[in-house]
Design an enzyme around this catalytic site. Structure first.
Site, PDB file in Angstrom:
ATOM      1  N   TYR A   1       0.837  -1.210   0.000  1.00  0.00           N
ATOM      2  CA  TYR A   1       0.000   0.000   0.000  1.00  0.00           C
ATOM      3  C   TYR A   1       0.875   1.265   0.000  1.00  0.00           C
ATOM      4  CZ  TYR A   1      -3.736   3.151   1.694  1.00  0.00           C
ATOM      5  OH  TYR A   1      -4.640   4.179   1.853  1.00  0.00           O
TER       6      TYR A   1
ATOM      7  N   LYS B   1       1.089   4.391  -2.668  1.00  0.00           N
ATOM      8  CA  LYS B   1       0.729   5.759  -2.285  1.00  0.00           C
ATOM      9  C   LYS B   1       1.913   6.713  -2.469  1.00  0.00           C
ATOM     10  CE  LYS B   1      -3.558   4.925  -1.454  1.00  0.00           C
ATOM     11  NZ  LYS B   1      -4.590   5.472  -2.345  1.00  0.00           N
TER      12      LYS B   1
HETATM   13  P1  NAP Z   1     -13.292   2.472   1.299  1.00  0.00           P
HETATM   14  O1  NAP Z   1     -14.330   2.990   2.240  1.00  0.00           O
HETATM   15  O2  NAP Z   1     -12.776   1.096   1.471  1.00  0.00           O
HETATM   16  O3  NAP Z   1     -13.824   2.685  -0.197  1.00  0.00           O
HETATM   17  C1  NAP Z   1     -13.015   2.293  -1.265  1.00  0.00           C
HETATM   18  C2  NAP Z   1     -13.714   2.622  -2.547  1.00  0.00           C
HETATM   19  O4  NAP Z   1     -12.870   2.238  -3.642  1.00  0.00           O
HETATM   20  C3  NAP Z   1     -15.021   1.889  -2.709  1.00  0.00           C
HETATM   21  O5  NAP Z   1     -15.988   2.781  -3.222  1.00  0.00           O
HETATM   22  C4  NAP Z   1     -14.696   0.799  -3.728  1.00  0.00           C
HETATM   23  O6  NAP Z   1     -15.772   0.458  -4.577  1.00  0.00           O
HETATM   24  C5  NAP Z   1     -13.653   1.486  -4.553  1.00  0.00           C
HETATM   25  N1  NAP Z   1     -12.841   0.537  -5.307  1.00  0.00           N
HETATM   26  C6  NAP Z   1     -12.035  -0.461  -4.828  1.00  0.00           C
HETATM   27  N2  NAP Z   1     -11.481  -1.136  -5.847  1.00  0.00           N
HETATM   28  C7  NAP Z   1     -11.936  -0.554  -6.994  1.00  0.00           C
HETATM   29  C8  NAP Z   1     -11.710  -0.807  -8.366  1.00  0.00           C
HETATM   30  N3  NAP Z   1     -10.909  -1.799  -8.779  1.00  0.00           N
HETATM   31  N4  NAP Z   1     -12.337  -0.014  -9.280  1.00  0.00           N
HETATM   32  C9  NAP Z   1     -13.173   0.976  -8.877  1.00  0.00           C
HETATM   33  N5  NAP Z   1     -13.426   1.247  -7.571  1.00  0.00           N
HETATM   34  C10 NAP Z   1     -12.809   0.490  -6.652  1.00  0.00           C
HETATM   35  O7  NAP Z   1     -11.988   3.412   1.324  1.00  0.00           O
HETATM   36  P2  NAP Z   1     -11.752   4.906   1.831  1.00  0.00           P
HETATM   37  O8  NAP Z   1     -11.245   4.830   3.214  1.00  0.00           O
HETATM   38  O9  NAP Z   1     -12.930   5.748   1.515  1.00  0.00           O
HETATM   39  O10 NAP Z   1     -10.508   5.297   0.910  1.00  0.00           O
HETATM   40  C11 NAP Z   1     -10.634   6.083  -0.259  1.00  0.00           C
HETATM   41  C12 NAP Z   1      -9.230   6.439  -0.752  1.00  0.00           C
HETATM   42  O11 NAP Z   1      -8.551   7.174   0.276  1.00  0.00           O
HETATM   43  C13 NAP Z   1      -8.362   5.228  -1.061  1.00  0.00           C
HETATM   44  O12 NAP Z   1      -7.524   5.504  -2.156  1.00  0.00           O
HETATM   45  C14 NAP Z   1      -7.527   5.079   0.203  1.00  0.00           C
HETATM   46  O13 NAP Z   1      -6.306   4.429  -0.047  1.00  0.00           O
HETATM   47  C15 NAP Z   1      -7.315   6.540   0.575  1.00  0.00           C
HETATM   48  N6  NAP Z   1      -6.985   6.736   1.988  1.00  0.00           N
HETATM   49  C16 NAP Z   1      -7.837   6.368   2.975  1.00  0.00           C
HETATM   50  C17 NAP Z   1      -7.486   6.588   4.300  1.00  0.00           C
HETATM   51  C18 NAP Z   1      -8.386   6.216   5.452  1.00  0.00           C
HETATM   52  O14 NAP Z   1      -7.943   6.357   6.619  1.00  0.00           O
HETATM   53  N7  NAP Z   1      -9.598   5.792   5.235  1.00  0.00           N
HETATM   54  C19 NAP Z   1      -6.260   7.164   4.603  1.00  0.00           C
HETATM   55  C20 NAP Z   1      -5.403   7.520   3.566  1.00  0.00           C
HETATM   56  C21 NAP Z   1      -5.784   7.312   2.253  1.00  0.00           C
HETATM   57  P3  NAP Z   1     -16.877  -0.676  -4.169  1.00  0.00           P
HETATM   58  O15 NAP Z   1     -17.831   0.046  -3.274  1.00  0.00           O
HETATM   59  O16 NAP Z   1     -17.485  -1.095  -5.434  1.00  0.00           O
HETATM   60  O17 NAP Z   1     -16.132  -1.773  -3.473  1.00  0.00           O
END
Ligand code: NAP
Length: 247
Positions: free
Chosen positions: A155, A159
């Site tokens: 990951y 990133k």
């Molecule tokens: P999340 O709640 O797990 O949601 C992930 C989203 O990505 C879901 O809508 C999922 O779609 C979609 N997705 C996964 N694989 C995909 C693919 N192959 N094609 C299209 N869509 C896909 O994650 P989140 O926490 O909101 O994270 C969003 C972004 O922020 C990510 O890039 C993550 O790495 C980054 N981020 C998050 C955090 C955190 O603390 N949460 C921190 C730093 C960075 P489905 O609904 O269809 O599964």
């Protein structure tokens, strides 16, 4: 702030992507939502209705951003539906956490495919569509891409890669009025972080100067700023939204 603009947000039916979609719609943008798993289909339709009730247009498109042809179709659908693309948020992301010694090649490849190749796939097609009009691309990185983290070598690599990709593409397209920036969230309360054990969450919270986790909307506000003309002279930037975690 985004009245009349067309925004595509990948992975936007849950978590941070959903918060960004609602925030952009509230700011007047017509929104293209994207999801990948079949179980998000119903939620996608509900979100389309919610956004339409805010007085803007919305559609939801199923596409796996890790597959070039599906990413291309996603952007082409946006253009066919709304006639243009002003803002792309490369938000879709996954984790497959494991210590390196136990991490499988598949776990490494899957995370790279979605988190890094997905950003390439969508950006490659979107920049072509934005060449005449200009635009704003926002890539979702992470503090883990800046500081690294035990159990997240796959990951973190993606990133950190997103940051290098952002800066390179920002340089390539600066003269064409396409701004490319990244956001590096810290620990944001979503499905992605919900799965962590309470003990891990407690430890993380101790190391956050602001002593709390972030909310999706706090990331969305920064995405809104970067998407809007308020950020008209900002490109190749990485903005941390992490309560001071990576200071
Ligand atoms: P999340 O709640 O797990 O949601 C992930 C989203 O990505 C879901 O809508 C999922 O779609 C979609 N997705 C996964 N694989 C995909 C693919 N192959 N094609 C299209 N869509 C896909 O994650 P989140 O926490 O909101 O994270 C969003 C972004 O922020 C990510 O890039 C993550 O790495 C980054 N981020 C998050 C955090 C955190 O603390 N949460 C921190 C730093 C960075 P489905 O609904 O269809 O599964």
């Amino acid at each position: 702030m985004l009245k009349g603009k067309v925004a595509l947000i990948t992975g936007s039916v849950r978590g941070i992507g959903k918060a960004i979609s609602l925030c952009f719609a509230k700011a007047g943008a017509n929104v293209v939502l994207n999801y990948n798993s079949e179980k998000s289909k119903e939620d996608a339709q509900d979100l389309v209705e919610e956004i339409r009730s805010m007085g803007v247009k919305a559609v939801a498109v199923k596409a796996d951003v890790s597959k070039f042809e599906e990413a291309k179709e996603l952007i082409n659908t946006t253009i066919h539906t709304f006639g243009k693309l002003d803002v792309l948020v490369n938000n879709a992301g996954i984790t497959k956490d494991m210590l390196l010694i136990r991490m499988t090649e598949e776990e490494f490849d899957q995370v790279v495919s979605v988190n890094l190749k997905g950003v390439f796939n969508c950006s490659k097609v979107a920049t072509k569509a934005m060449l005449k009009t200009g635009g704003s691309i926002i890539n979702m990185s992470s503090v883990v891409g800046i500081n690294g983290n035990v159990g997240q070598s796959n990951y973190a690599a993606t990133k950190a890669g997103v940051i290098g990709f952002t800066k390179s593409v920002a340089k390539e397209f600066a003269s064409r009025k396409i701004r490319v920036n990244a956001i590096a969230p810290g620990f944001i309360q979503t499905d992605m972080t919900e799965v962590l054990a309470d003990k891990v969450k407690e430890e993380v919270q101790k190391n956050i100067p602001m002593k709390r986790f972030g909310m999706g909307d706090e990331v969305a506000q920064v995405a809104l700023f970067l998407a809007s003309d308020l950020a008209s002279y900002i490109t190749g930037e990485v903005i941390r939204v992490d309560g001071g975690m990576a200071m």
